[in-house]
Scaffold this motif. Structure first.
Motif, mmCIF file in Angstrom:
data_model
loop_
_atom_site.group_PDB
_atom_site.id
_atom_site.type_symbol
_atom_site.label_atom_id
_atom_site.label_comp_id
_atom_site.label_asym_id
_atom_site.label_seq_id
_atom_site.Cartn_x
_atom_site.Cartn_y
_atom_site.Cartn_z
ATOM 1 N N GLN A 73 36.793 18.256 54.160
ATOM 2 C CA GLN A 73 36.347 19.517 54.756
ATOM 3 C C GLN A 73 36.528 20.649 53.733
ATOM 4 O O GLN A 73 36.954 21.751 54.075
ATOM 5 N N PRO A 122 39.466 24.340 58.002
ATOM 6 C CA PRO A 122 39.659 22.891 57.875
ATOM 7 C C PRO A 122 40.941 22.432 58.557
ATOM 8 O O PRO A 122 41.886 23.196 58.752
ATOM 9 N N ALA A 152 34.768 23.858 54.733
ATOM 10 C CA ALA A 152 34.954 24.380 56.094
ATOM 11 C C ALA A 152 35.736 25.694 56.089
ATOM 12 O O ALA A 152 36.614 25.920 55.246
ATOM 13 N N LEU A 186 39.640 13.285 55.983
ATOM 14 C CA LEU A 186 38.314 13.783 56.292
ATOM 15 C C LEU A 186 38.021 14.970 55.374
ATOM 16 O O LEU A 186 38.737 15.967 55.397
ATOM 17 N N TRP A 209 40.676 10.509 57.928
ATOM 18 C CA TRP A 209 39.271 10.124 58.099
ATOM 19 C C TRP A 209 39.193 8.887 58.976
ATOM 20 O O TRP A 209 39.981 7.951 58.841
ATOM 21 N N ASN A 210 38.244 8.894 59.902
ATOM 22 C CA ASN A 210 37.959 7.748 60.753
ATOM 23 C C ASN A 210 36.481 7.390 60.606
ATOM 24 O O ASN A 210 35.634 8.263 60.369
ATOM 25 N N GLN A 211 36.176 6.132 60.745
ATOM 26 C CA GLN A 211 34.793 5.662 60.608
ATOM 27 C C GLN A 211 33.848 6.478 61.491
ATOM 28 O O GLN A 211 34.063 6.617 62.690
ATOM 29 N N GLY A 212 32.844 7.074 60.863
ATOM 30 C CA GLY A 212 31.844 7.839 61.597
ATOM 31 C C GLY A 212 32.224 9.285 61.836
ATOM 32 O O GLY A 212 31.463 10.042 62.442
ATOM 33 N N SER A 213 33.410 9.725 61.369
ATOM 34 C CA SER A 213 33.838 11.107 61.628
ATOM 35 C C SER A 213 33.311 12.108 60.610
ATOM 36 O O SER A 213 33.378 13.304 60.823
ATOM 37 N N GLY A 214 32.796 11.626 59.498
ATOM 38 C CA GLY A 214 32.317 12.522 58.459
ATOM 39 C C GLY A 214 32.510 11.905 57.095
ATOM 40 O O GLY A 214 32.598 10.681 56.947
ATOM 41 N N THR A 215 32.624 12.771 56.080
ATOM 42 C CA THR A 215 32.752 12.299 54.703
ATOM 43 C C THR A 215 34.199 11.876 54.411
ATOM 44 O O THR A 215 35.148 12.625 54.692
ATOM 45 N N GLU A 216 34.344 10.701 53.832
ATOM 46 C CA GLU A 216 35.680 10.187 53.518
ATOM 47 C C GLU A 216 36.132 10.674 52.143
ATOM 48 O O GLU A 216 35.394 10.598 51.165
#
Length: 217
Positions: free
Chosen positions: A202, A208, A205, A200, A166-173
Motif C-alpha cells: 500500500q 495504509p 495509499a 499487502l 497479504w492474503n491471496q486475492g487481497s491486492g499486490t503482494e
C-alpha cells in the motif's frame, strides 16, 4: 536705716528666687533629654536586632532555593547524550513479536538496547524500510506523539511496526525479506531479517495499514 535694710532684704530675696527658678529650668531640661534619648535607644535596638534576623532568614531561603534548583537540574538533565546506532543493539520482541487484531493487522515490536556503559537519550520515529528482492518500501509514521526516552546502560526500549499481511486475492503482494531500521536523528542503519511474511503493498495509499510508531510509544 530701716528703709535701707528692707530694700536690701527684698533684693536678696528676689535674687534667691531667680536662682531657684533657673535651677528648676535646668533640671527640667535634663529630664526632657533623658526621655528623648531613651526612646531613641529603644528604637535603635529594634532596628539593629530585627533587621539582621530578617536578612539572615532571606539568605537561607535564597540559598535553599538556589540549591534545590541546581540539584533538580543536575538530577533531571543527567548530561546524557543522544543514542547512536553503533551503541544500540537491535532485536525483535519475545516470540515472533506479532499480535493479531480484529482488522487482521499485526504488530511487530522492535527492541533497542543500550550497549554502552553510559546513559543515552532517544526521541522520535525510526526510519523503517521494508526490503524485498524487487525493491524497497519506506513506511509512514503513526499519529502518536514521540516522547523522550532515557536509556541507562544495558536497558532497552521498543517501538512497534504495525503491518497488514497479504492474503491471496487481497491486492499486490510485497514479499518482504528484511527491514532496515534507522534510529531517530541518525543516518546509520541496521538490517534485520523480516519475520512477518508477505505484506499487502500500500505504498501509494493515503492511510495504509502498515506503518511505524515512535520509540517508547
Amino acid at each position: 536705716m530701716r528703709l535701707f535694710h528692707a530694700a536690701t532684704a527684698l533684693a536678696a530675696t528676689s535674687a534667691l528666687a531667680l536662682t531657684l527658678t533657673a535651677c528648676g529650668n535646668g533640671s527640667g531640661n535634663d529630664a526632657s533629654g533623658d526621655q528623648s534619648s531613651t526612646p531613641a535607644s529603644s528604637s535603635s535596638a529594634t532596628a539593629t536586632g530585627g533587621a539582621p534576623a530578617e536578612s539572615a532568614g532571606a539568605t537561607k531561603d535564597a540559598g535553599s532555593s538556589t540549591g534545590g534548583t541546581s540539584g533538580t537540574g543536575s538530577g533531571g538533565g543527567t548530561g546524557a547524550g543522544r543514542c547512536h546506532t553503533a551503541g544500540l543493539g537491535f532485536s525483535f520482541g519475545s516470540g515472533d513479536g506479532k499480535v493479531s487484531s480484529s482488522d487482521d493487522q499485526q504488530q511487530l515490536a522492535v527492541v533497542l538496547k543500550n550497549k554502552t556503559s553510559a546513559a543515552c537519550t532517544i526521541q522520535g520515529f525510526p526510519g523503517i524500510d521494508l526490503k524485498s528482492s524487487g525493491g524497497s518500501w519506506s513506511l509512514i509514521r503513526s499519529g502518536a506523539t514521540p516522547k523522550k526516552v532515557t536509556l541507562a546502560a544495558g536497558s532497552s526500549t521498543t517501538f512497534t511496526i504495525t503491518f497488514l499481511p497479504w492474503n491471496q486475492g487481497s491486492g499486490t503482494e510485497f514479499k518482504a525479506t528484511s527491514v532496515v531500521v534507522t534510529p531517530p536523528n541518525e543516518t546509520t542503519s541496521t538490517t534485520l531479517a523480516w519475520p512477518g511474511g508477505s505484506v499487502l503493498l500500500q505504498d501509494g495509499a493515503t492511510h495504509p495499514g502498515t506503518y511505524t510508531g515512535p520509540v517508547g510509544g
